[in-house]
Design an enzyme around this catalytic site. Structure first.
Site, short mmCIF file in Angstrom:
data_model
loop_
_atom_site.label_atom_id
_atom_site.label_comp_id
_atom_site.label_asym_id
_atom_site.label_seq_id
_atom_site.Cartn_x
_atom_site.Cartn_y
_atom_site.Cartn_z
N LYS A 34 51.30 29.29 32.18
CA LYS A 34 52.23 28.45 32.94
C LYS A 34 51.54 27.81 34.15
O LYS A 34 50.83 28.48 34.90
CB LYS A 34 53.41 29.30 33.41
N GLY A 39 47.86 33.62 38.48
CA GLY A 39 46.71 33.82 37.60
C GLY A 39 46.21 32.52 36.99
O GLY A 39 45.00 32.28 36.89
N CYS A 40 47.14 31.67 36.61
CA CYS A 40 46.77 30.39 35.99
C CYS A 40 46.10 29.47 37.00
O CYS A 40 45.18 28.72 36.66
CB CYS A 40 48.00 29.73 35.36
N THR A 41 46.55 29.52 38.24
CA THR A 41 45.93 28.72 39.29
C THR A 41 44.51 29.21 39.57
O THR A 41 43.58 28.40 39.66
CB THR A 41 46.79 28.77 40.58
N ALA A 44 42.33 28.07 36.58
CA ALA A 44 42.11 26.63 36.60
C ALA A 44 41.13 26.23 37.70
O ALA A 44 40.23 25.41 37.48
CB ALA A 44 43.43 25.89 36.77
#
Length: 152
Positions: A34, A39-41, A44
């Site tokens: 998402k 975590g995704c930030t 990325a």
């Protein structure tokens, strides 16, 4: 060696990306759950900060999630991301790769992305894959694999 399945996904850069279009170019596809979550930030931004190292080997980087292009645009702007994010809104591509799985949080079961990354050679063969990725140290693992598999 398994080949990456066919896909056609809209990208945040206005292009429609496909395995056919990428033929002849090694690429990294990383699937994340998402936009704009911690975590995704972190993941990325790790890829963002190391994009030049991938580019030195001629590797294209693409992030994939079930989020919309609008959500991707906000995420890209907020984190100053320098690579395209693809919208797999119907999660069909994730299903083809087995990364759309049943998950559980607080006893509630739901379907979602198993954070996974695929290093794909110029011929479309999957050179290496990582499943159920832990964010810490993952970008370094991918960079090491790129160096190993795509040494000049």
């Amino acid at each position: 060696m398994a080949k990456i399945p066919a896909f056609f996904l809209p990208g945040s850069d206005g292009k429609t990306w496909s395995a056919k279009e990428l033929k002849g170019t090694p690429f990294v596809l990383y699937f994340y759950p998402k936009d704009s979550t911690p975590g995704c930030t972190t993941e990325a931004c790790g890829f963002r900060d190391n994009l030049a190292r991938l580019a030195l080997r001629g590797v294209t980087l693409l992030g994939v999630s079930p989020d919309s292009l609008k959500s991707h645009a906000t995420f890209i702007a907020k984190q100053d991301l320098n690579f395209p994010l693809l919208a797999d809104t119907d999660h069909q591509f994730a299903e083809k790769l087995g990364v759309w799985i049943e998950k559980s949080m607080y006893g509630r079961k739901y379907m979602g992305i198993d954070r996974s990354t695929f290093l794909v050679g110029a011929n479309g063969a999957i050179l290496q894959e990582w499943r159920s990725v832990k964010v810490a140290g993952h970008v370094d693992e991918v960079l090491a694999a790129v160096e190993h598999h795509l040494a000049v």
